[in-house]
Design an enzyme around this catalytic site. Structure first.
Site: not given
Length: 410
Positions: A141, A169-171, A174
């Site tokens: 991330d 960035a991950d969220l 996703g």
């Protein structure tokens, strides 16, 4: 999912989940909340990972694994890989977020799977996508926050670039993957075709830079860090109060006049440095100092009462404990409690999606490692209890032997 895919939830949308870390698990958790059956494939020798823990269960897993079914398969074992392929024949969706090429090397890439399941929707999330000069790089991330430009515009004006508090960035990637899967389900209902989805985290974060990108191409200006200040409007930032911090969001000259009146600072409304927005931008430091002379004389509650009375856009800066007790959050059902089979009851953030006639269930617990082996193996492979026990015992022996061989080779 039911409506988009044209299935009843009794028939079920089945997701085979090969995800790890956060971006992929966050995507499949949304699918689970909307009623999909998510079967999480885990290594039999999965490491526990960093804590904290609740009765031996990692809080990180409790937060992103809710509602899923956990099974253990050793994908390096040919027989267990064959079982996984048999599962892949019968699922609607596959989600993975390994480095590009990893799934193909295991014999589980999209090209292999679509030969046995041409209607499958297969989503891959990676740091930079499946193509391009960076595609083979691994990325976490914070790396993507930096490379995407996000950190360059985040932080105090004269300070270092900063990451966002959550793993944004991950969220975001996703959520993009979740939206793409929904679209692919709808497309499959119309056309009968499966789909491959390629999500790059860097792409996702670049797309979220607001108007900084178009401003650069239109004017050549590079957006700079500005703390909590807005790039154009002011006062549009955080200020200190006596016992905390508050946010004001003033975006028009008339609103600024009302704001000054509400604070009892009519002198600021007539100060020629601050009357017009373009002047306030020029003298932001001076205006901030004047406003904070007043805000620091009041508590957050007192400022809230004043701002609401005058209809001024305002918010308090809550910590996690405060927002988790906020009446709006509680009213919207955003704090949910799950009953874990081992940990007992625990609370977490709910799902923000609200529909008029679609149920969203966000209070099912995360599974324990391999909790659903018996259920899934019986259902998909016709194993009885004794056969599952024998399989798991042999799996344990095989994993130990493989580890020993690796240690010996090294």
């Amino acid at each position: 999912i039911d409506e988009l895919a044209g299935h009843s939830l009794d028939k079920g949308i089945i997701v085979l989940d090969f995800t790890q870390f956060l971006s992929g698990p966050f995507c499949t958790m949304q699918l689970s909340d909307l009623g999909a059956e998510v079967i999480k494939v885990e290594r039999p020798d999965r490491s526990l990972g960093a804590g904290p823990y609740v009765k031996g269960e990692r809080t990180y897993d409790l937060s992103i694994m809710r509602g899923k079914k956990s099974i253990t398969l050793n994908l390096k074992d040919p027989a267990e890989l064959a079982m996984c392929l048999d599962l892949a024949k019968r699922v609607d969706i596959i989600v993975e977020n390994f480095k590009p090429g990893t799934m193909a090397r295991m014999g589980l890439g999209y090209e292999e799977i679509r030969k046995i399941n041409p209607k499958v929707i297969y989503a891959s999330i990676s740091g930079f996508g499946q193509t391009g000069p960076y595609s083979k790089r691994g990325a976490l991330d914070v790396v993507i926050q930096g490379m995407s430009g996000f950190m360059s515009i985040t932080g105090e004006r004269n300070g270092r670039p900063m990451k966002a508090g959550p793993s944004i960035a991950d969220l975001v990637s996703g959520l993009y993957a979740f939206a793409a899967v929904q679209t692919a389900l709808y497309n499959r209902e119309r056309t009968g075709e499966g789909q491959y989805i390629d999500i790059g985290m860097m792409d996702c974060m670049y797309s979220c830079l607001d108007n900084a990108v178009v401003n650069y191409f239109a004017t050549g200006n590079i957006t700079q860090r500005n703390g909590t200040r807005h790039q154009i409007n002011t006062p549009f930032q955080s200020y200190h109060a006596k016992d905390g911090d508050v946010i004001f969001a003033i975006n028009r000259d008339l609103a600024y006049q009302r704001f000054c009146k509400a604070l009892g600072r009519e002198d600021l409304a007539t100060d020629e440095r601050f009357i017009k927005a373009e002047d306030r931008r020029k003298y932001t430091d001076e205006m901030e100092a004047e406003i904070e002379k007043t805000t620091t004389q009041y508590t957050v509650d007192e400022i809230e009462e004043i701002m609401l009375k005058h209809d001024i856009p305002f918010g308090r800066i809550n910590n996690i404990a405060q927002v988790s007790a906020d009446p709006q959050i509680l009213h919207r059902g955003m704090v949910v409690e799950a009953q874990h089979p081992h940990c007992g009851p625990y609370k977490m953030a709910g799902n923000p999606l609200h529909f008029s006639s679609i149920d969203v269930v966000a209070n099912r617990p995360a599974p324990m490692h391999g909790q659903h082996n018996y259920e899934v193996f019986a259902r998909f492979f016709g194993m009885d209890k004794t056969q599952v026990e024998e399989f798991l015992a042999q799996q344990k022996v095989n994993v130990a032997a493989s580890k020993k061989k690796k240690d010996d080779d090294e």
